[in-house]
Scaffold this active site. Structure first.
Site, PDB file in Angstrom:
ATOM      1  N   ARG A  30      49.109  35.201  29.132  1.00 46.72           N
ATOM      2  CA  ARG A  30      49.848  35.847  30.205  1.00 46.72           C
ATOM      3  C   ARG A  30      49.823  35.007  31.492  1.00 46.72           C
ATOM      4  O   ARG A  30      50.830  34.423  31.864  1.00 46.72           O
ATOM      5  CB  ARG A  30      49.285  37.246  30.474  1.00 46.72           C
ATOM      6  CG  ARG A  30      49.363  38.186  29.277  1.00 46.72           C
ATOM      7  CD  ARG A  30      50.793  38.504  28.920  1.00 46.72           C
ATOM      8  NE  ARG A  30      50.900  39.434  27.816  1.00 46.72           N
ATOM      9  CZ  ARG A  30      50.906  40.764  27.918  1.00 46.72           C
ATOM     10  NH1 ARG A  30      50.793  41.334  29.093  1.00 46.72           N
ATOM     11  NH2 ARG A  30      51.018  41.532  26.840  1.00 46.72           N
TER      12      ARG A  30
ATOM     13  N   ASP B 160      54.308  50.791  31.303  1.00 49.35           N
ATOM     14  CA  ASP B 160      52.998  50.124  31.334  1.00 49.35           C
ATOM     15  C   ASP B 160      52.344  50.157  32.714  1.00 49.35           C
ATOM     16  O   ASP B 160      51.295  49.553  32.923  1.00 49.35           O
ATOM     17  CB  ASP B 160      53.145  48.656  30.897  1.00 49.35           C
ATOM     18  CG  ASP B 160      53.047  48.475  29.374  1.00 49.35           C
ATOM     19  OD1 ASP B 160      52.407  49.328  28.724  1.00 49.35           O
ATOM     20  OD2 ASP B 160      53.589  47.483  28.863  1.00 49.35           O
TER      21      ASP B 160
ATOM     22  N   HIS C  75      44.429  39.306  27.544  1.00 47.80           N
ATOM     23  CA  HIS C  75      44.044  39.275  28.964  1.00 47.80           C
ATOM     24  C   HIS C  75      42.526  39.035  29.016  1.00 47.80           C
ATOM     25  O   HIS C  75      41.796  39.553  28.170  1.00 47.80           O
ATOM     26  CB  HIS C  75      44.288  40.639  29.631  1.00 47.80           C
ATOM     27  CG  HIS C  75      45.669  40.865  30.153  1.00 47.80           C
ATOM     28  ND1 HIS C  75      46.276  42.097  30.081  1.00 47.80           N
ATOM     29  CD2 HIS C  75      46.541  40.041  30.793  1.00 47.80           C
ATOM     30  CE1 HIS C  75      47.471  42.020  30.646  1.00 47.80           C
ATOM     31  NE2 HIS C  75      47.654  40.793  31.080  1.00 47.80           N
TER      32      HIS C  75
ATOM     33  N   CYS D  14      41.787  48.141  32.250  1.00 51.07           N
ATOM     34  CA  CYS D  14      43.234  47.962  32.454  1.00 51.07           C
ATOM     35  C   CYS D  14      43.798  49.024  33.387  1.00 51.07           C
ATOM     36  O   CYS D  14      44.737  48.765  34.130  1.00 51.07           O
ATOM     37  CB  CYS D  14      43.980  48.046  31.129  1.00 51.07           C
ATOM     38  SG  CYS D  14      43.576  46.766  29.964  1.00 51.07           S
TER      39      CYS D  14
ATOM     40  N   ARG E 250      57.953  44.268  32.264  1.00 50.18           N
ATOM     41  CA  ARG E 250      56.997  44.710  33.283  1.00 50.18           C
ATOM     42  C   ARG E 250      57.309  44.146  34.676  1.00 50.18           C
ATOM     43  O   ARG E 250      56.613  44.487  35.647  1.00 50.18           O
ATOM     44  CB  ARG E 250      55.552  44.335  32.880  1.00 50.18           C
ATOM     45  CG  ARG E 250      55.089  44.996  31.584  1.00 50.18           C
ATOM     46  CD  ARG E 250      53.574  44.924  31.413  1.00 50.18           C
ATOM     47  NE  ARG E 250      52.855  45.717  32.422  1.00 50.18           N
ATOM     48  CZ  ARG E 250      51.542  45.759  32.541  1.00 50.18           C
ATOM     49  NH1 ARG E 250      50.787  45.045  31.727  1.00 50.18           N
ATOM     50  NH2 ARG E 250      50.965  46.496  33.475  1.00 50.18           N
TER      51      ARG E 250
HETATM   52  N1  ARG Z   1      50.979  47.062  27.411  1.00 49.58           N
HETATM   53  C1  ARG Z   1      50.374  46.309  28.461  1.00 49.58           C
HETATM   54  C2  ARG Z   1      50.726  44.839  28.323  1.00 49.58           C
HETATM   55  O1  ARG Z   1      50.746  44.349  27.218  1.00 49.58           O
HETATM   56  C3  ARG Z   1      48.888  46.517  28.468  1.00 49.58           C
HETATM   57  C4  ARG Z   1      48.206  45.871  29.631  1.00 49.58           C
HETATM   58  C5  ARG Z   1      46.738  46.027  29.581  1.00 49.58           C
HETATM   59  N2  ARG Z   1      46.124  45.656  30.799  1.00 49.58           N
HETATM   60  C6  ARG Z   1      45.047  44.882  30.944  1.00 49.58           C
HETATM   61  N3  ARG Z   1      44.544  44.745  32.121  1.00 49.58           N
HETATM   62  N4  ARG Z   1      44.538  44.237  29.920  1.00 49.58           N
HETATM   63  O2  ARG Z   1      50.996  44.162  29.282  1.00 49.58           O
END
Ligand code: ARG
Length: 286
Positions: free
Chosen positions: A150, A80, A179, A279, A105
């Site tokens: 998040r 990611d 996000h 992203c 991550r």
């Molecule tokens: N697969 C990543 C996650 O779920 C995607 C992140 C996308 N980034 C963003 N800035 N919205 O963390």
């Protein structure tokens, strides 16, 4: 010219581009191996070469518009990492490095901290989870900050203390818009004309957040469901050109009417990870 053309010409603001400094990480190691958001399905195959070509087209779009794009080295085993926006927040001469919510991550934070240090930004950590510009968007001289999925709301205070900027906390309520940068775009940051212009998808926000947004940004563009569901709001603006997912055609039309120049880019392969244009783009704010 008709009367309505004339009215539009008089009321539509002139949009001016400002040269931007972006940071991107190539998707050499991109994969969908786990599912940490509703867009991710590990059973759907991913074509890394296709992802790379689409990502290069985005990078070239930025450079052709005159923006600087700095590259961070991708790290094997961090699929990611292409979503560079999550690496941190750099603004006001301060750098906050991410503290990821999911273990998958977590190691990206060290990679982005190492890049920041090498680039001369002194990375500062938060105790609580923060996912960088995924949830922390600079709007003029304030930071709009998402929470609910998040970034921990308590990290908002840490970000305010580190950056010295006021932070406005906005609650996200729909897991597909996990996000802030999937539900809201800053189109014009006020540096040129003093007015911050936003676009957002109202159903992604709690009632309290909507009340705040409507009070603070009464002229914001409200985007329709069809555009939100192709991650149309995951866009990057330089104040005039708005680089957005190519399928967000309704939003593109709204942008044109508001005096912006929409530029559609296809990042279909990276959408499989739940991300799109914004992203993949960390902005280094002055
Ligand atoms: N697969 C990543 C996650 O779920 C995607 C992140 C996308 N980034 C963003 N800035 N919205 O963390």
């Amino acid at each position: 010219m008709t009367v309505s053309d004339l009215t539009a010409a008089v009321t539509t603001p002139v949009r001016r581009a400002r040269t931007r400094h972006f940071v991107m990480t190539a998707p050499h190691h991109f994969a969908v191996e786990y599912a940490i958001n509703p867009w991710m399905d590990p059973s759907v195959p991913v074509d890394v070469n296709h992802a790379l070509r689409q990502w290069e087209a985005l990078r070239d779009t930025y450079t052709q518009l005159g923006h600087t794009v700095e590259a961070v080295d991708p790290v094997a085993g961090l699929p990611d990492m292409v979503y560079a926006a999550n690496g941190g927040l750099i603004v006001n001469d301060r750098a906050v490095v991410a503290n990821f919510t999911f273990a998958q991550r977590a190691a990206e934070a060290d990679a982005y901290a190492a890049w920041m240090a090498a680039a001369g930004h002194r990375p500062e950590r938060t105790h609580h989870h923060n996912e960088g510009q995924g949830d922390l968007l600079v709007a003029g001289s304030t930071v709009l900050a998402g929470y609910g999925f998040r970034t921990d709301r308590r990290a908002h205070d840490e970000v305010a203390a580190i950056t010295g900027l006021p932070v406005i906390s906005l609650e996200l309520i729909d897991p597909r818009f996990y996000h802030l940068d999937t539900a809201l775009t800053v189109l014009s940051d006020g540096a040129e004309d003093g007015e911050v212009t936003l676009a957002y998808y109202p159903p992604a926000f709690s009632e309290t957040a909507l009340t705040q947004l409507r009070a603070l940004f009464p002229t914001a563009i409200e985007v329709a469901t069809a555009d939100a569901f192709v991650l149309g709001l995951n866009a990057v603006s330089d104040g005039r050109h708005v680089i957005l997912p190519v399928n967000a055609t309704g939003f593109a039309e709204q942008l044109r009417e508001a005096g912006f120049e929409p530029i559609g880019v296809d990042l279909s392969e990276l959408l499989k990870g739940g991300g799109s244009i914004k992203c993949c783009t960390l902005e280094v704010h002055p």
